[in-house]
Write a protein that holds these residues in place. Structure first.
Motif, PDB file in Angstrom:
ATOM      1  N   PRO A  19       7.399  24.141  39.855  1.00  0.00           N
ATOM      2  CA  PRO A  19       7.125  22.916  40.608  1.00  0.00           C
ATOM      3  C   PRO A  19       5.921  23.109  41.520  1.00  0.00           C
ATOM      4  N   GLY A  58       7.991  29.929  36.679  1.00  0.00           N
ATOM      5  CA  GLY A  58       8.711  28.845  37.330  1.00  0.00           C
ATOM      6  C   GLY A  58       8.688  28.956  38.838  1.00  0.00           C
ATOM      7  N   ASP A  59       9.873  28.920  39.462  1.00  0.00           N
ATOM      8  CA  ASP A  59       9.932  28.878  40.922  1.00  0.00           C
ATOM      9  C   ASP A  59      10.461  30.154  41.562  1.00  0.00           C
ATOM     10  N   TYR A 321       6.916  24.482  30.859  1.00  0.00           N
ATOM     11  CA  TYR A 321       8.054  25.367  31.078  1.00  0.00           C
ATOM     12  C   TYR A 321       8.023  26.474  30.030  1.00  0.00           C
ATOM     13  N   TYR A 323      10.615  28.994  28.175  1.00  0.00           N
ATOM     14  CA  TYR A 323      12.048  29.181  27.953  1.00  0.00           C
ATOM     15  C   TYR A 323      12.225  30.521  27.258  1.00  0.00           C
ATOM     16  N   ASN A 382       5.371  19.910  29.747  1.00  0.00           N
ATOM     17  CA  ASN A 382       6.219  19.093  30.610  1.00  0.00           C
ATOM     18  C   ASN A 382       6.150  17.633  30.161  1.00  0.00           C
ATOM     19  N   HIS A 388      13.400  18.136  29.153  1.00  0.00           N
ATOM     20  CA  HIS A 388      14.635  18.565  29.812  1.00  0.00           C
ATOM     21  C   HIS A 388      15.846  18.388  28.900  1.00  0.00           C
ATOM     22  N   ASP A 410      11.746  31.035  34.543  1.00  0.00           N
ATOM     23  CA  ASP A 410      12.550  29.820  34.657  1.00  0.00           C
ATOM     24  C   ASP A 410      12.074  28.900  35.773  1.00  0.00           C
ATOM     25  N   GLY A 411      12.192  27.589  35.513  1.00  0.00           N
ATOM     26  CA  GLY A 411      11.926  26.598  36.541  1.00  0.00           C
ATOM     27  C   GLY A 411      12.968  25.506  36.592  1.00  0.00           C
ATOM     28  N   ARG A 412      14.090  25.684  35.813  1.00  0.00           N
ATOM     29  CA  ARG A 412      15.082  24.598  35.801  1.00  0.00           C
ATOM     30  C   ARG A 412      16.466  25.044  35.322  1.00  0.00           C
ATOM     31  N   PRO A 414      20.232  25.740  34.977  1.00  0.00           N
ATOM     32  CA  PRO A 414      21.395  25.286  35.753  1.00  0.00           C
ATOM     33  C   PRO A 414      22.122  26.474  36.393  1.00  0.00           C
ATOM     34  N   ARG A 443      17.765  26.896  44.728  1.00  0.00           N
ATOM     35  CA  ARG A 443      18.216  26.013  43.646  1.00  0.00           C
ATOM     36  C   ARG A 443      19.455  26.567  42.954  1.00  0.00           C
TER      37      ARG A 443
END
Length: 447
Positions: A19, A58-59, A321, A323, A382, A388, A410-412, A414, A443
């Motif tokens: 992000p 990612g983050d 992203y 993966y 993206n 997503h 990773d940026g998303r 779960p 997160r």
């Protein structure tokens, strides 16, 4: 309030450029500045994170809205024994600079990721792995000692035998157990800076697994490019590359100034099912036609993308992203086929899809990503909800197969997938420095 020694900026981004947001960044030159800067962040009621060259996708390497200490100028070699290959260096030293210091003496990092533009501290914090994982494991296996500054203890030294729980949490600990100030690493001897690499085309996953099993015994470095746009009888086809170091005594080094620059962000329409399929088909054909055995410099074997400055712009201004998952051996064949089929059907495949087997060399890190099995890594532009939804489908496959995702990419992810994939996460959480945090950790842990 902006902490003393920091400045606000939104220009510090991950390699995937997602992000995005403001961080308060300090840029020390000497490691004795770090405690004061960390304490200043705390006084301003901000958490702090050490950051490096920004190659996490990612983050995990971001602390949006909070404080970050840029370690790139804290980059000195503190000691190097060229007879034993033990080096101690500050955390901001890049692998690129490390190699130029040690390769002339016949030494090389024990393992290396797909870019040399990472800091030593970042390599440890993400417990990076390379094409030789089946032989060498991740970099944490070769870390002898660390200098770690903690807000509750000051500067301490940790190792596999001194503070072993904290050491295990710091290897692959995403910079959350404190600020790594220096790393002591055992290098490996090399007799040349060149390798013999063999490329073998394979027609599907069964051929890949057979090649991987055979090559693990004969070759130190193995990896495969996968045509993720193929379907049906061609599903899982690709090019298997395997390499061993030569013994001819050459010592030529890479040059960071050489390369081409990707000049613009590609428009979104440039990446579409037709262009992806065309690229993958042409690339597969070209690689098949190359000589099977090549004498290549380590730069060509380990770091081909480093020759394209700003290649992340390929995915457009919206970012992308990555993966990357690992699937255990008992479910790998079926799960990888299911993943590739879902990706191909989505039309959101990647130019840069990689498939590789991991070995059974165990890392000391509690959050280390590699485990015995097969890892698949690929990029997705993206495209908002479409991307997503695809990754959520892939998450379901990975979770059902008993796999996990790589936090450095990773940026998303779960929280449920993270906690299922890393059963030691609660043990790790007890070692997190109370002053440290990241966008990833908030997160995952509090999301």
């Amino acid at each position: 309030m902006i902490p003393p020694g920091y400045h606000p900026t939104d220009r510090k981004r991950s390699w995937g450029r997602l992000p995005r947001g403001l961080q308060y960044v300090a840029e020390p030159t000497f490691h004795d500045e770090i405690p004061r800067l960390a304490q200043a962040a705390g006084a301003a009621e901000m958490s702090v994170l050490a950051i490096g060259l920004g190659r996490s996708y990612g983050d995990s390497g971001l602390n949006l809205g909070q404080a970050a200490i840029d370690m790139r100028r804290v980059d000195r070699v503190m000691a190097f024994d060229w007879t034993t290959g033990v080096i101690r260096a500050e955390a901001g030293l890049s692998l690129s600079d490390l190699i130029t210091r040690v390769a002339p003496h016949g030494w090389f990092p024990p393992t290396t990721p797909g870019t040399r533009f990472v800091t030593l501290g970042g390599a440890v914090a993400n417990d990076v792995h390379g094409k030789n994982h089946h032989r060498a494991g991740s970099i944490g296996v070769s870390v002898r000692r660390l200098g770690l500054w903690r807000s509750d203890r000051g500067l301490i030294e940790i190792s596999p035998t001194e503070e072993p729980d904290l050491f295990a949490a710091t290897i692959g600990g995403l910079g959350l157990t404190g600020l790594i100030q220096w790393v002591e690493l055992q290098l490996v001897p090399i007799a040349s800076t060149h390798l013999d690499q063999e490329n073998i085309a394979f027609g599907g996953l069964d051929e890949f697994f057979a090649l991987a099993d055979e090559s693990a015994q004969s070759h130190e470095h193995t990896v495969s490019w996968i045509d993720c746009a193929s379907r049906g009888a061609s599903l899982g086809r690709g090019i298997f590359s395997r390499a061993n170091w030569r013994t001819d005594g050459r010592r030529d080094l890479h040059d960071d100034a050489k390369g081409i620059t990707f000049p613009i962000d590609l428009p979104g329409f440039a990446l579409n099912p037709l262009s992806l399929k065309l690229f993958n088909t042409v690339y597969y054909g070209r690689q098949k036609s190359k000589p099977a055995l090549q004498d290549l410099h380590y730069e060509q074997v380990f770091y081909p993308l480093d020759a394209i400055f700003g290649w992340n712009r390929l995915y457009g201004a919206g970012g992308f992203y990555q993966y990357q998952c690992v699937i255990p051996p008992e479910t790998a064949r079926d799960a990888v086929a299911e993943l590739l089929d879902a990706i191909s059907r989505s039309g959101q495949g990647s130019f840069l899809a990689v498939l590789k087997t991991f070995g059974d060399v165990v890392s000391p890190g509690l959050l280390s990503f590699p485990r015995p099995g097969v890892t698949l890594a690929l990029d997705f532009a993206n495209r908002g909800d479409a991307a997503h939804m695809l990754m959520a489908r892939l998450d379901d496959i990975v979770l059902a197969a008993g796999g996990r995702l790589y936090p450095a990419k990773d940026g998303r992810m779960p929280p449920v997938l993270f906690k299922a994939g890393y059963p030691e996460w609660s043990r790790f959480a007890r070692q997190v420095d109370p002053a440290c945090s990241s966008s990833f950790w908030r997160r995952i842990h509090h999301g």
